[in-house]
Design an enzyme around this catalytic site. Structure first.
Site, mmCIF file in Angstrom:
data_model
loop_
_atom_site.group_PDB
_atom_site.id
_atom_site.type_symbol
_atom_site.label_atom_id
_atom_site.label_comp_id
_atom_site.label_asym_id
_atom_site.label_seq_id
_atom_site.Cartn_x
_atom_site.Cartn_y
_atom_site.Cartn_z
ATOM 1 C CG PHE A 32 37.378 66.075 51.214
ATOM 2 C CD1 PHE A 32 36.078 66.515 51.446
ATOM 3 C CD2 PHE A 32 38.395 67.025 51.131
ATOM 4 C CE1 PHE A 32 35.802 67.870 51.610
ATOM 5 C CE2 PHE A 32 38.133 68.381 51.299
ATOM 6 C CZ PHE A 32 36.827 68.800 51.532
ATOM 7 C CD GLU A 33 43.623 65.166 48.564
ATOM 8 O OE1 GLU A 33 44.549 65.989 48.467
ATOM 9 O OE2 GLU A 33 43.794 63.930 48.660
ATOM 10 C CG PHE A 34 37.739 61.660 42.912
ATOM 11 C CD1 PHE A 34 38.585 61.332 41.873
ATOM 12 C CD2 PHE A 34 36.363 61.571 42.705
ATOM 13 C CE1 PHE A 34 38.078 60.918 40.635
ATOM 14 C CE2 PHE A 34 35.846 61.173 41.478
ATOM 15 C CZ PHE A 34 36.711 60.840 40.442
ATOM 16 C CG ASP A 35 33.737 63.103 46.416
ATOM 17 O OD1 ASP A 35 33.796 62.415 45.379
ATOM 18 O OD2 ASP A 35 33.392 62.635 47.523
ATOM 19 C CB SER A 80 27.618 30.326 23.865
ATOM 20 O OG SER A 80 27.278 29.371 22.882
ATOM 21 C CG LEU A 81 33.354 30.240 25.784
ATOM 22 C CD1 LEU A 81 34.062 30.565 27.086
ATOM 23 C CD2 LEU A 81 34.364 30.084 24.667
ATOM 24 C CD GLU A 111 41.064 35.072 29.072
ATOM 25 O OE1 GLU A 111 41.783 35.608 28.236
ATOM 26 O OE2 GLU A 111 39.817 35.019 28.981
ATOM 27 C CG ASP A 115 28.011 33.335 37.420
ATOM 28 O OD1 ASP A 115 27.550 33.384 36.264
ATOM 29 O OD2 ASP A 115 27.438 32.743 38.344
ATOM 30 N NE ARG A 134 26.617 35.139 24.304
ATOM 31 C CZ ARG A 134 25.675 34.423 23.705
ATOM 32 N NH1 ARG A 134 24.407 34.696 23.955
ATOM 33 N NH2 ARG A 134 25.967 33.443 22.877
ATOM 34 C CE1 TYR A 222 35.272 37.583 27.743
ATOM 35 C CE2 TYR A 222 34.967 38.176 30.039
ATOM 36 C CZ TYR A 222 34.449 37.768 28.823
ATOM 37 O OH TYR A 222 33.097 37.559 28.698
ATOM 38 C CE LYS A 285 39.003 33.692 25.969
ATOM 39 N NZ LYS A 285 38.939 35.163 26.152
ATOM 40 C CE LYS A 309 30.395 26.531 34.185
ATOM 41 N NZ LYS A 309 29.050 26.452 33.648
ATOM 42 C CB CYS A 403 -1.242 14.433 29.317
ATOM 43 S SG CYS A 403 -0.964 16.218 29.395
ATOM 44 C CB CYS A 406 -5.015 17.188 27.777
ATOM 45 S SG CYS A 406 -3.776 16.126 27.003
ATOM 46 C CB CYS A 427 -2.111 19.211 25.416
ATOM 47 S SG CYS A 427 -1.371 19.083 27.064
#
Length: 667
Positions: A32-35, A80-81, A111, A115, A134, A222, A285, A309, A403, A406, A427
């Protein structure tokens, strides 16, 4: 206190309260005070528009509308890693790093791998200047207005910060906020969001920043990028970033050995479910920034960092059927159609079966209860069968011979895992797939034309290859299903605008097998035109950096095909860029033409990037590692001992930055 002082004091106070609440998780005033204080500032700014500041806390509520997100080229590429899945993978990575650095003692920063959606935020003079997604690593979308609505992102920094730098991190949606958003949707009868990651990513592309402001997004940072940053290690950089006001996760830890890295991994593998947001692994890292520079990058990833992972979540369900998909290269992919099951936050109905060998190896049969996993791949995969539940009348799976689209007889080349449909130009999925690849953002980026519309154009006989796109007329497409007048106009304009796309992306768009973005850039830079590539021999092609015999052979086969040559001539006549247009050339001379340099160490007169630029500006080439082809090593202080030893073994000239300066000045 005059009005401007009042406004500045309120801004500073509100910024501090935002920091206390969203970064420190330690609010010192009530909502409330912030608002109340925020309303007071809004009133003052409204009465005194001459004191408007785009970085005021009042601007975090959003309201800016972005119709089209501008594409921005990253000043420093976002790589990318590489992924690892075992301790052995990490030990192998350490051995590779030590081989380059010369067995020096290493420390690591561990780290959590969040996700979410990657973001690059630029600060100038302590103010948030720009935020870019990215994208493809080389360029992304400007989403500055939307990022400013995230309270954890500082708009004004504190303390002693560099004049300009980038900070990178992940935009995430905590579980609590995600569940609240979904509950609200369910209550009004709408479909809930699939998972936090996709919702966070999608939020960044909302056109109305006021809508973004309503979403409980968070930002975990990071990595700092810039020149002459005031610290020598990655971990010290994280500590400084916290002091400047950034929300840097406290879970990050300095590890002095690989054993300590393993301890960190084991702890968080067990406790990751206690976190308020999604994490799927650990990023390791090399801590020392000089060592990071020495290690450098591969074509796709930094050599100084790797992702571990966590073991993927696994469930079991019933395999109902197997269908077969035809890709744009003719590759056949078997797909498992499953009884729907919840896995890693999403409902899974399909899973990849990879190829005939995988089906045979696992002895997968229709009706089996199978184990499904969602690991590093976006598409879940079947990793095994519960044989104890197999029916006695189950039938061995016979891989298809023709296939499914086709009906051409499938081929499988020696050494290839996949079966292929050889009907390249007849195809339908292959034809549609090549055109869909051609129009993608990383290729020709044709606005107003999506994958479904390509299929619609093909099925209505309007296109049979990507050159046909340039003959389309508005009156032909406006009559198609779901195609309004404005949509048809945008499609035709988008096709016309694609003629401005640079040659390296056109080369990638052609869909030559094995020629991805990086290879296309290498070929375009080396040969400068489509004609030079088309007439290059196998021996000539494999001299190009990172081009092996498999890629070279594929390029030759593509240009030997008469239909491909006809299509390319048509593209030329339509005005598509088939030559490299040199942008503002920074070329100074060709004094170093034909010479390959490797830069190693710390320098006084130049930064490493300045040295590399000077080499290229004078016609030379910068190599990432020392080989027999290297002509010079430009060595500074703390040159890696392994590089020094290798250069001496090969008899390569080692020169200082002063020697290099003399070389380009002809002294």
């Amino acid at each position: 206190m005059d009005v401007l002082q009042q406004i500045k004091a309120l801004r500073d106070e509100l910024n501090q309260h935002n920091y206390n609440y969203y970064v420190l998780d330690n609010p010192t005033i009530s909502d409330f005070e912030f608002d109340t204080k925020l309303k007071q500032l809004q009133d003052l700014e409204s009465k005194h528009p001459e004191y408007f500041d785009e970085n005021s806390p009042t601007q975090r509520v959003g309201g800016a509308i972005t119709k089209n997100f501008e594409t921005i080229v990253h000043e420093n590429r976002m790589y990318s890693l590489d992924n690892s899945y075992s301790k052995e993978d990490l030990l192998d990575w350490e051995v590779r790093a030590q081989k380059i650095l010369g067995n020096v003692p290493l420390s690591y920063v561990c780290e959590l791998k969040y996700d979410g959606a990657s973001i690059n935020i630029t600060y100038e003079n302590g103010k948030l200047k720009r935020a870019v997604t990215r994208g493809d690593g080389f360029q992304g979308d400007d989403v500055t207005n939307n990022i400013k609505t995230i309270k954890a992102v500082p708009i004004q920094l504190k303390g002693d910060f560099p004049n300009k730098f980038d900070i990178r991190g992940e935009i995430i949606l905590p579980f609590a906020g995600f569940e609240k958003m979904n509950q609200e949707l369910i209550e009004i009868g709408e479909t809930p969001y699939a998972n936090p990651r996709n919702t966070a990513s999608g939020s960044l592309k909302l056109q109305d920043s006021a809508e973004v402001a309503k979403r409980p997004l968070d930002c975990l940072l990071y990595s700092l990028v810039g020149t002459n940053l005031p610290f020598s290690s990655h971990f010290k950089g994280l500590e400084r970033a916290r002091q400047w006001g950034f929300k840097v996760p406290v879970q990050s830890k300095l590890a002095n050995s690989m054993d300590e890295v393993f301890e960190f991994i084991e702890y968080w593998d067990k406790h990751r479910h206690d976190l308020p947001y999604e994490t799927d692994g650990v990023v390791i890292k090399v801590n020392d920034l000089h060592h990071q520079e020495e290690l450098g990058y591969t074509a796709k990833s930094p050599r100084w960092a790797i992702a571990y992972k966590f073991k993927a979540e696994q469930v079991s369900t019933i395999l109902n059927s197997i269908s077969y998909q035809v890709g744009r290269t003719g590759a056949i992919t078997p797909v498992a159609n499953l009884e729907p099951v919840q896995l890693a936050g999403t409902v899974v109905k399909r899973a990849s079966l990879h190829n005939a060998d995988q089906i045979e190896k696992l002895d997968i049969r229709i009706g089996d209860e199978v184990f499904v996993e969602k690991g590093g791949e976006i598409i879940p995969k079947i990793i095994g069968v519960d044989l104890s539940k197999r029916h006695s009348d189950s039938v061995i799976t016979e891989y298809i011979t023709h296939c499914p689209e086709c009906h051409a007889h499938l081929e499988r080349k020696e050494g290839e895992a996949n079966h292929y449909c050889p009907n390249f130009y007849g195809c339908p999925p292959q034809i549609i797939g090549r055109i869909q690849h051609y129009i993608t953002r990383k290729a020709m980026d044709i606005e107003g034309l999506g994958g479904e519309t390509v299929a619609l154009l093909f099925n209505n006989g309007l296109v049979t290859n990507y050159a046909d796109l340039y003959e389309l007329k508005k009156e032909q497409v406006v009559v198609l299903e779901r195609m309004a007048d404005k949509s048809a106009e945008n499609l035709i304009n988008g096709i016309e605008k694609s003629k401005e796309i640079k040659f390296d992306r056109v080369l990638y768009a052609l869909g030559i097998r094995y020629v991805g973005e990086t290879v296309a850039k290498k070929l375009a830079k080396h040969y400068k035109s489509i004609d030079a590539i088309a007439t290059a021999s196998l021996e000539n092609l494999i001299t190009v950096d990172e081009i092996g015999e498999k890629i070279a052979q594929s390029v030759i086969e593509f240009f030997q095909n008469e239909e491909n040559r006809i299509i390319i001539e048509r593209l030329r006549n339509y005005g598509v860029q088939l030559e490299l247009v040199e942008e503002e050339s920074t070329s100074v001379s060709d004094k170093l033409s034909g010479k390959i340099f490797v830069v190693s160490g710390v320098f006084e007169k130049f930064s490493r990037d300045e040295l590399k630029k000077a080499i290229e500006d004078n016609g030379g080439k910068v190599g990432s590692s020392i080989s027999a082809k290297t002509n010079y090593v430009v060595a500074g202080d703390n040159m890696g001992p392994a590089k020094l030893e290798k250069a001496n073994q090969l008899g390569i000239a080692i020169i200082s930055e002063i020697d290099f300066e003399a070389l380009i000045n002809d002294n």
